[in-house]
Design an enzyme around this catalytic site. Structure first.
Site, mmCIF file in Angstrom:
data_model
loop_
_atom_site.group_PDB
_atom_site.id
_atom_site.type_symbol
_atom_site.label_atom_id
_atom_site.label_comp_id
_atom_site.label_asym_id
_atom_site.label_seq_id
_atom_site.Cartn_x
_atom_site.Cartn_y
_atom_site.Cartn_z
ATOM 1 N N ILE A 35 0.826 -1.216 0.000
ATOM 2 C CA ILE A 35 0.000 0.000 0.000
ATOM 3 C C ILE A 35 0.859 1.264 0.000
ATOM 4 O O ILE A 35 0.398 2.347 -0.378
ATOM 5 C CB ILE A 35 -0.959 -0.036 1.222
ATOM 6 C CG1 ILE A 35 -2.173 0.835 1.012
ATOM 7 C CG2 ILE A 35 -0.234 0.318 2.520
ATOM 8 C CD1 ILE A 35 -3.294 0.576 2.015
ATOM 9 N N GLY A 96 12.306 -2.580 11.462
ATOM 10 C CA GLY A 96 11.112 -1.832 11.092
ATOM 11 C C GLY A 96 9.908 -2.705 10.843
ATOM 12 O O GLY A 96 8.872 -2.241 10.373
ATOM 13 N N HIS A 103 5.980 -12.039 5.691
ATOM 14 C CA HIS A 103 5.803 -11.499 4.338
ATOM 15 C C HIS A 103 7.164 -11.265 3.715
ATOM 16 O O HIS A 103 8.091 -10.775 4.360
ATOM 17 C CB HIS A 103 4.969 -10.212 4.337
ATOM 18 C CG HIS A 103 5.386 -9.189 5.340
ATOM 19 N ND1 HIS A 103 5.045 -9.268 6.674
ATOM 20 C CD2 HIS A 103 6.116 -8.053 5.206
ATOM 21 C CE1 HIS A 103 5.557 -8.233 7.312
ATOM 22 N NE2 HIS A 103 6.223 -7.471 6.440
HETATM 23 P P1 AMP Z 1 7.205 -4.680 7.341
HETATM 24 O O1 AMP Z 1 7.702 -3.314 7.714
HETATM 25 O O2 AMP Z 1 8.261 -5.608 6.846
HETATM 26 O O3 AMP Z 1 6.371 -5.300 8.452
HETATM 27 O O4 AMP Z 1 6.266 -4.472 6.103
HETATM 28 C C1 AMP Z 1 4.899 -4.285 6.190
HETATM 29 C C2 AMP Z 1 4.454 -3.703 4.879
HETATM 30 O O5 AMP Z 1 3.056 -3.846 4.783
HETATM 31 C C3 AMP Z 1 4.766 -2.228 4.709
HETATM 32 O O6 AMP Z 1 5.611 -2.053 3.565
HETATM 33 C C4 AMP Z 1 3.382 -1.588 4.535
HETATM 34 O O7 AMP Z 1 3.398 -0.541 3.606
HETATM 35 C C5 AMP Z 1 2.559 -2.757 4.065
HETATM 36 N N1 AMP Z 1 1.134 -2.679 4.358
HETATM 37 C C6 AMP Z 1 0.564 -2.354 5.538
HETATM 38 N N2 AMP Z 1 -0.786 -2.430 5.433
HETATM 39 C C7 AMP Z 1 -1.046 -2.827 4.160
HETATM 40 C C8 AMP Z 1 -2.245 -3.081 3.435
HETATM 41 N N3 AMP Z 1 -3.467 -2.958 4.000
HETATM 42 N N4 AMP Z 1 -2.150 -3.458 2.135
HETATM 43 C C9 AMP Z 1 -0.930 -3.574 1.553
HETATM 44 N N5 AMP Z 1 0.239 -3.356 2.184
HETATM 45 C C10 AMP Z 1 0.176 -2.982 3.469
#
Ligand code: AMP
Ligand code: ZN
Length: 117
Positions: A35, A96, A103
C-alpha cells in the site's frame, strides 16, 4: 493448517475481509501490492497460513517457503524486472517490521543500492 488470526491484518487480507490488489496467487501463498510502495514494484508475498515472522519459521515450513520464492520469481517475470530485484524479510523492531504475519518484500524497478539505509 493453523486457523487465521482474526486480529491479523494479513490473515484478513488473505481471507478477503480487507481489500488488496492481487499480484499473484498460489495454493499456499498470496501476493499483493504494498500500500506504501518503496520502489516502482513493491509486492508482498505471504503464506495463507499464519506464521509470525521469519524467526518463527521451522522445517515444517520448507514447502511454503519454497512456494514463496517461486512466487517472487513469477512476480519478477510478470513485472518485467529483468534488471534484478531485492527480496526482504524484516524481523524485529530494528528492521522496522510492522505487521506480525510473515511477508516477503519483492522490490524492483530501480537500482536498489547496497547496503540498504
Ligand atoms: P514490514 O515493515 O516488513 O512489516 O512491512 C509491512 C508492509 O506492509 C509495509 O511495507 C506496509 O506498507 C505494508 N502494508 C501495511 N498495510 C497494508 C495493506 N493494507 N495493504 C498492503 N500493504 C500494506
Ligand atoms: Zn496472520
Amino acid at each position: 493448517m493453523p486457523s487465521p488470526d482474526p486480529d491479523c491484518l494479513f490473515c484478513r487480507i488473505v481471507a478477503g475481509e480487507l481489500p488488496s490488489t492481487e499480484a499473484a496467487s498460489s495454493e499456499r501463498t498470496y501476493a499483493f501490492h504494498d500500500i506504501n510502495p518503496g520502489a516502482p514494484t513493491h509486492v508482498l508475498v505471504v503464506p495463507r497460513e499464519h506464521v509470525t515472522d521469519a524467526a518463527a519459521v521451522g522445517p515444517e515450513h520448507a514447502g511454503v517457503l519454497a512456494e514463496m520464492l517461486v512466487m517472487a520469481r513469477k512476480i519478477a517475470d510478470s513485472e518485467g524486472l529483468e534488471g534484478g530485484y531485492r527480496l526482504v524479510f524484516n524481523v524485529g523492531e530494528d528492521s522496522g517490521n510492522s505487521v506480525p504475519h510473515l511477508h516477503l518484500h519483492v522490490l524492483g524497478g530501480r537500482p536498489m543500492g547496497w547496503p540498504p539505509g
